[in-house]
Design an enzyme around this catalytic site. Structure first.
Site, PDB file in Angstrom:
ATOM      1  N   ARG A 152       0.676  -1.541  -0.478  1.00  0.00           N
ATOM      2  CA  ARG A 152       0.266  -0.277  -0.311  1.00  0.00           C
ATOM      3  C   ARG A 152       0.854   1.357  -0.109  1.00  0.00           C
ATOM      4  NH1 ARG A 152      -2.083  -3.962   4.099  1.00  0.00           N
ATOM      5  NH2 ARG A 152      -4.565  -4.466   3.433  1.00  0.00           N
ATOM      6  N   LYS A 175      -2.100  -3.059   8.090  1.00  0.00           N
ATOM      7  CA  LYS A 175      -3.267  -2.375   8.258  1.00  0.00           C
ATOM      8  C   LYS A 175      -3.487  -2.741   9.950  1.00  0.00           C
ATOM      9  CE  LYS A 175      -5.842  -0.389   5.278  1.00  0.00           C
ATOM     10  NZ  LYS A 175      -7.551  -1.053   4.550  1.00  0.00           N
ATOM     11  N   HIS A 243      -3.237   2.907  -6.180  1.00  0.00           N
ATOM     12  CA  HIS A 243      -3.492   1.741  -6.187  1.00  0.00           C
ATOM     13  C   HIS A 243      -3.233   1.221  -6.812  1.00  0.00           C
ATOM     14  CE1 HIS A 243      -4.422  -0.522  -2.605  1.00  0.00           C
ATOM     15  NE2 HIS A 243      -5.776  -0.811  -2.869  1.00  0.00           N
ATOM     16  N   ARG A 246      -1.297  -1.996  -6.979  1.00  0.00           N
ATOM     17  CA  ARG A 246      -0.997  -3.050  -6.384  1.00  0.00           C
ATOM     18  C   ARG A 246      -2.676  -3.496  -6.770  1.00  0.00           C
ATOM     19  NH1 ARG A 246      -1.105  -4.775  -0.165  1.00  0.00           N
ATOM     20  NH2 ARG A 246      -3.673  -5.275  -0.129  1.00  0.00           N
ATOM     21  N   HIS A 269      -4.304  -8.817   2.891  1.00  0.00           N
ATOM     22  CA  HIS A 269      -6.271  -8.846   3.592  1.00  0.00           C
ATOM     23  C   HIS A 269      -6.333  -9.640   4.682  1.00  0.00           C
ATOM     24  CE1 HIS A 269      -6.770  -8.100  -1.118  1.00  0.00           C
ATOM     25  NE2 HIS A 269      -6.224  -6.834  -0.023  1.00  0.00           N
ATOM     26  N   TYR A 278     -10.024 -10.755  -7.197  1.00  0.00           N
ATOM     27  CA  TYR A 278      -9.571 -11.014  -7.821  1.00  0.00           C
ATOM     28  C   TYR A 278      -9.980 -12.409  -8.883  1.00  0.00           C
ATOM     29  CZ  TYR A 278      -6.605  -7.111  -5.629  1.00  0.00           C
ATOM     30  OH  TYR A 278      -6.658  -6.190  -5.103  1.00  0.00           O
TER      31      TYR A 278
END
Length: 299
Positions: A152, A175, A243, A246, A269, A278
């Site tokens: 990110r 995150k 983004h 990515r 994730h 995806y």
């Protein structure tokens, strides 16, 4: 300072330092909390902790009446849950318990990756259009960390001098303060090394690797603006954002045969569901694109 101001300052510090959330997320979550305190005339953490599911539903109903859509409502709900959960942790009232409330259903669209050729041209154009050579090397290195390693933008910009020299793998803190290990292609390592060699500021200790023109930490906005200029020069759509690099990393790897669990780990994730989107992209086309032009040692 008012009690409300104290709550907001403490919430901002918790998000930025304890949770290591991105500046964008911190701004959004703080704004949501400030609205809640104002609308509900809240003056203490205990009042936040005491908010019920019904209270939150009522607040969101008021926000919907003001015209916010499903996506914004879902984001606000996420911020509110986090805010109330933190308050309950602080006060000891149902510590860690998140309010039980469902948000509006959001139909997820497909990610819009750019092609390998577009990514390569983007990196080159960003480097060539910079006002100073070292800044061009800096911006292209950041873009390659996103395209070649799936970082990110906030993760790339949070790298410290202590992470140097970059090796074949990199420990990334993403995150929720979760760490993951990502492999680094030689072209990515070389791009970062080339920038560091030309950077006019000392890169050592805990200092950030990527710097602005005055020596402070490089902001996301500078990278976004550089990519926007390159996007216009190349005639690419507005969806060709940092983004999107990515997204491209993810779609190309999945197309090359990477399994979802491995891709989930690489992207950081929290749930497999975030990665499964995806699979809806044409795998055969991704495989061909990845093999022909994805950054690698021989090209």
């Amino acid at each position: 300072m008012s009690e409300t101001g104290d709550i907001i300052d403490q919430w901002r510090e918790h998000l930025a330092i304890a949770r290591r959330r991105s500046p964008h997320t911190v701004r959004a979550y703080v704004a949501t909390a400030a609205r809640l305190l104002e609308y509900r005339h809240i003056k203490s953490w205990q009042q936040v902790a005491d908010l019920s599911t019904r209270d939150l539903r009522g607040h969101l109903a008021e926000r919907r009446a003001e015209g916010i859509g499903n996506v914004s409502a879902a984001r606000e709900l996420s911020a509110l849950k986090s805010f109330v959960t933190h308050a309950r942790d602080l006060t000891g009232a149902e510590p860690g318990a998140a309010p039980r409330i469902r948000g509006p259903r959001i139909k997820k669209g497909l990610p819009r990756p750019i092609t390998p050729d577009e990514a390569t041209n983007m990196v080159s154009t960003v480097a060539e259009s910079a006002a100073e050579d070292w800044a061009g090397l800096r911006d292209s290195a950041v873009l390659l960390l996103m395209y070649g390693a799936g970082l990110r933008i906030a993760e790339a910009l949070s790298l410290k001098a202590s992470d140097l020299p970059l090796g074949e793998t990199l420990v990334v803190t993403g995150k929720g303060n979760k760490q993951r290990v990502v492999p680094l292609l030689p072209v990515v390592r070389d791009a970062v090394a080339a920038y560091v060699a030309e950077c006019p500021f000392e890169v050592s200790g805990d200092a950030p690797i990527f710097r602005g023109v005055k020596g402070g930490p490089l902001s996301q906005g500078i990278v976004q603006k550089a990519m926007a200029r390159a996007r216009r020069a190349l005639g690419l759509p507005d969806t060709a954002t940092p983004h999107a690099l990515r997204h491209s990393f993810a779609t190309h790897l999945l197309g090359s045969g990477a399994d979802l669990r491995s891709l989930q780990e690489l992207l950081g994730h929290a749930s497999l569901g975030s990665t499964q989107i995806y699979t809806q992209v044409d795998a055969a086309k991704m495989l061909e694109a990845y093999r022909s032009a994805h950054p690698r040692e021989d090209g």
